[in-house]
Design a protein around this motif. Sequence first.
Motif, mmCIF file in Angstrom:
data_model
loop_
_atom_site.group_PDB
_atom_site.id
_atom_site.type_symbol
_atom_site.label_atom_id
_atom_site.label_comp_id
_atom_site.label_asym_id
_atom_site.label_seq_id
_atom_site.Cartn_x
_atom_site.Cartn_y
_atom_site.Cartn_z
ATOM 1 N N LEU A 58 0.836 -1.207 0.000
ATOM 2 C CA LEU A 58 0.000 0.000 0.000
ATOM 3 C C LEU A 58 0.870 1.256 0.000
ATOM 4 C CD1 LEU A 58 -2.925 -0.846 2.442
ATOM 5 C CD2 LEU A 58 -3.078 -0.334 0.022
ATOM 6 N N GLY B 109 -11.836 8.142 1.821
ATOM 7 C CA GLY B 109 -10.663 7.279 1.751
ATOM 8 C C GLY B 109 -9.710 7.692 0.672
ATOM 9 N N ALA B 110 -8.731 8.504 1.037
ATOM 10 C CA ALA B 110 -7.712 8.827 0.057
ATOM 11 C C ALA B 110 -6.512 7.936 0.341
ATOM 12 C CB ALA B 110 -7.330 10.288 0.166
ATOM 13 N N LEU B 111 -5.987 7.362 -0.712
ATOM 14 C CA LEU B 111 -4.820 6.504 -0.530
ATOM 15 C C LEU B 111 -3.575 7.340 -0.782
ATOM 16 C CD1 LEU B 111 -3.895 3.566 -0.053
ATOM 17 C CD2 LEU B 111 -3.773 3.335 -2.500
ATOM 18 N N TYR C 100 -17.485 4.141 11.174
ATOM 19 C CA TYR C 100 -16.138 3.764 11.609
ATOM 20 C C TYR C 100 -16.089 3.121 12.992
ATOM 21 C CZ TYR C 100 -13.788 6.178 7.804
ATOM 22 O OH TYR C 100 -13.331 6.537 6.582
ATOM 23 N N VAL D 58 -11.164 0.812 5.739
ATOM 24 C CA VAL D 58 -10.120 1.784 5.426
ATOM 25 C C VAL D 58 -9.448 1.494 4.080
ATOM 26 C CG1 VAL D 58 -7.966 2.822 6.202
ATOM 27 C CG2 VAL D 58 -9.694 2.176 7.877
ATOM 28 N N PRO E 52 -11.967 1.121 0.526
ATOM 29 C CA PRO E 52 -12.424 2.395 -0.039
ATOM 30 C C PRO E 52 -11.282 3.186 -0.666
ATOM 31 C CG PRO E 52 -13.422 2.069 2.101
ATOM 32 C CD PRO E 52 -12.419 0.964 1.916
ATOM 33 N N ALA E 53 -10.133 3.222 0.022
ATOM 34 C CA ALA E 53 -8.997 3.968 -0.513
ATOM 35 C C ALA E 53 -8.519 3.357 -1.822
ATOM 36 C CB ALA E 53 -7.871 4.007 0.510
ATOM 37 N N ASN F 22 -10.893 4.135 -4.640
ATOM 38 C CA ASN F 22 -10.753 5.518 -5.090
ATOM 39 C C ASN F 22 -9.495 5.719 -5.917
ATOM 40 O OD1 ASN F 22 -13.041 6.065 -3.720
ATOM 41 N ND2 ASN F 22 -12.005 6.788 -1.887
ATOM 42 N N ALA F 23 -8.396 5.075 -5.464
ATOM 43 C CA ALA F 23 -7.149 5.211 -6.209
ATOM 44 C C ALA F 23 -7.318 4.603 -7.594
ATOM 45 C CB ALA F 23 -6.014 4.528 -5.456
#
Lengths: 252, 470, 476
Positions: free
Chosen positions: B29, B124-126, C156, C272, C275-276, C279-280
């Motif tokens: 990640l 959710g920003a990665l 959450y 967590v 979702p991330a 989005n990515a």
Amino acid sequence: MTESQESHTGAAPLLEARGLTKDYGGTRALDSLDLAIAPGEVYCLLGPNGAGKTTTINLFLGFVAPSAGQALVAGLNVSTHDRESKRRLAYIPEQVMLYRNLSGIENLEYFAALGGQGSLGRERLVEILVEAGLDGEAAGRRVSTYSKGMRQKVGIAIAIAKEADALLLDEPTSGLDPTASSEFSALVERLRNRGVAVLMATHDLFRAKDTGTRVGIMHYGRLVTELSTAEVGHADLERIYLEHVSDNGGPR
Amino acid sequence: MIHHIVRKEFADMIRDGRFRWSAILVGSLLLVSLAHGWVQARKASQEHAAAQATAREHWETQGEKNPHSAAHYGVYAFKPRLALSFVDEGVDPFTGTSVWLEAHRQNDFLLRPAQDVTAAQRIGALTAAQVLQHLVPLLIILLTFGAFASERERGTLRQLVATGVGWRELALGKALGASGALALLLVPAAVAGATALVVANPGPTASPVARGAVLAGAYLAYFVVFLALSLAVSARARSSRTALVFLLAVWVVNGLVAPRVAVDLSKRVYATPSAFEFARTVEREMADGVEDIAPPDRAESTQRLLAEYGVERVEDLPINAVGVYLQESEEFSNRIFDRNYGALWDAFRRQGILQEVLAAAAPSIAVRTLSMGLAGTDVEQHRHFAEAAETYRRDLMRQMNGDMTENSLTGDFSYAAGAELWESVPPLEYEAPPLGWVLGNRILSLAVLGAWLAGAVLLASAQVRRAEVA
Amino acid sequence: MTARTVLKNEWRLLMADRPLKIALGLFVVLLGYALTNGVVWLRFQERTVEATTSGNVERASALRQELEAIEAGGQPSSPFADPRSPRVLGGPSGSHTAVLAPGPLTALAIGQSDLLPYYYDVNIYTNEASFHQNGEVENPLNLMVGRFDLAFAVVYLLPLLVLALSFNVLSEEREQGTLALTLSQPVSARSVVTVKLAFRALVVAAIVLGVSLLGALATGGFGSPGRILLWSVTAVAYALFWFALAAWVNALGRSSAWNATVLVGAWLVLVVVLPAAINAAAGLLHPLPSRVEMVTAQREASNDAVNRRSELLARYLEDHPEMADGVVADEPGLGALSWAATDAVNGRLEEVAAEHDARRAEQTALVRRYRFLSPALLAQEALLDAAGTGDARFADFQSQVRAFAERWREFFVPAIMADEQMNAGVLADVPTFSLVDGDSADLARRATAPLAVLAGLLALIGAAAGVGLGRVRGAD
């Protein structure tokens, strides 16, 4: 141990094993056990670790399914009548483990209710605990303050409350001091006098001779001999035990 | 002595399936988020550069017109992406990306990238920063919650202590062993990050490498805080389960609860006006002025000019009185804007400071603040650019009004300037603040993180010394 | 009988477990805090909405007074702001503020309402670029971190509470040795675990629904029972999903520590990481063209338009022949010329916006498709939608404002083209904006898919847990 050794004769057995067999993987833990315990009988299973004693008890409880044969409680096949058979049974493990944050009374109430006794009322619960040898003051305390012997007494109380026909005991006196141990024997004796059938797995030859009406010696999953405690003395029992469990015919 | 412990702990950890899987997850990640951030930042950076060049071209080729028309036409300024923003995009998605610099008005930054995505994408920003701030601490907890507690449960601690090893050595060995295991995923990420930083177009950041080094140091300190806390709890907890549950609770409060609670508290303590109220206040003050800032009076300004040049009629002035008046209006509105925007920025700054103080309850806030600061994506650096753009706007207006004043006469609406004037205006060249400026802003967070570091290490050594064998 | 016995015992165990009581108490406190945040925010928005509404009224009455004064022979206050000109009356100084009232359950979920604009000043110059304005004045830092509202607490923190309550529901009984004694009674592990979890679910649901309903009650949310129902069903289904997951993991028969690790890992992945990652992936697969291009396009279009006004007017009249009547073709008025330019810029902006929206729709579609992987995303969507602070309501509002702006132009543009003057009499006919909130059928239609998937996941994991628990015996 002087009275009523004849009680097992005649009446229908409450605990019965017919060709009871259990394999774990490739290992035979129990090999076609045949056994019948009548009301008022205390049957002691003797044998070294791994002889199949606990497996026998687990089979009667339906905790494990037999590979062959049947375990019957009051004539009911445990495999097909799980609930009904358990209603007739009481079980006291080697370590009676209770909810540590609850009192003895609360634990008893819970397990008795699970066993189908409904709400017994506080007075009756204390009465049963006192009957099982716990003093009234201790009954209200949290179990986390109990000694092993006291927890064992709650276990007996659960059995008393349940008015079970048959009692399964798995090494109930190991780790108890001599006083607690003989108190425990006296309690078992009382249940026996009420016509309860008792199956007790133990390492304690002295206790077996003292409490039991019959003794079965197991080795490598087989019942190798069976004898009546009235017919042998302590010394004889020890000699016979050692003869049968010395490593001379194990199937491994 | 210690290296035996370190080696055993290290081997123990990397052979543990749970660690292997979670480390692979977190490590990948981290790398993916770095790569993703880098690609996005590079793209945004190119777009902004292109847009800035186009904006300049539009300005230069706007044709012949009156300088005040040119001032109304104005230019667009686009916020540049700094080199380290690929590690931490910070508040960038929530600040506008461009601002129109025109006559009479200080405009807001518009086009917030976050407005273009869904609510799901907002949560959710990665980014590498998210992984470093939240997932790595979790990994540290999973690695070390049982350091003492599990050994105590298994009874191996008894044997270990019986060998005569000191508690301090034991703790240090365990800490270093865990660090070694963590280094397996952090070192490659750091190398990848550093490479990306060097390869990437460095952008207008002063000293990106120094910023990167301090950034790495801040994260390292943050990890040590968690390592020490985790060891301290493990040494004292009655069981490994208690240690795990307690540490997870700490993690949740640190990463999830505290930052949001801090936001709401800071909003309540330092309230900001609604957009509607703000706009209305500015409108009102622009029309009527405030106590000590009066709107310019055109008649008075003309009278002054007539006296200054010793002439009777406006037509006889050698300069354009309208240009002077326009500049006076600019000066007036600038003071109104400074008043209002200044108050707003100050409220934001106070909110930020209160949140930095609340980092005393959650180190994630301190490291987050430092990380954004060093990546150049915090509110203060947004303000720094916004102010640079505003200064540029004011210079531009002054130049346009000056040209109009000097090169035309009052009432002469036919005067038109050309490309020569437009080209004489220097393009907006933004210089990001130096590292010292950033750190100066962030002294509070540095101090709080330092206090956490010292506190956690002291706590760990105290707890380990008092640990029980069984 | 058995159920009551187990419930009673669970209650006693809970009361005797201090850490658990503290955790529950803390959760209640956090929910209460979240609710007060929501209420504060709602009041703030309500004040703004009120101010915009009274602003509309004040502006209209000021214009009316001035027009009446002029009609009575007075002079306009400024020749550049003569309200008789349709470009003034329909322009910025006469604009009408179209406002989106706060979602009925905003107090429960702040959602997107701190980021997206909830009012627009509509006038004849309203175009695609007008929609790109900032919402409420807000510290970008606060927008980034997000607010502590009930929706956040549910999405959450609620799973964590559920897991803390149930990760060892069976494994603990095994580890402390009570399982054998329990199962030596005529009860099945499945029924005991079910009752234990049902008890916990009741406690959790009572807390969450209690606080939610309190919030709805305090802020008048009871006006929309459908939304409260959707909110409650979603929160409960989401909590049950986590209970089912805990039951399933417990049925695997591993230690409490193992259960805890696996369940926390599942939380991390589902809430967590997924979702991330989604989005990515959306950002990489369907990158959005930069909005910066839009600025450039607007610039170029308006440069162009100013230079070619006459030509554009001719084209405009070709497109809108109904307007040609009022325009003197060989000597068009300034209004007609400049409107033609404005219209050309708007047209170009619409093209750019349409292209951007198409790309954005692709990205959103991808996110929406893969949100089914994460119950957290599903729950969040349904909760925000129920609260009326989700993307759907804002998008609906924006399209209503677009339609309203169109009506506004239709009212004023003919007068501009014909260089006509307006009078106080028309004021009564000037369009006003009134929001048509989607009805509960709309809400139900949107909520069907996420809720169905959530229910499906719940059923699947519940069934797996049931099968697994059916295999549990007192000993191995």
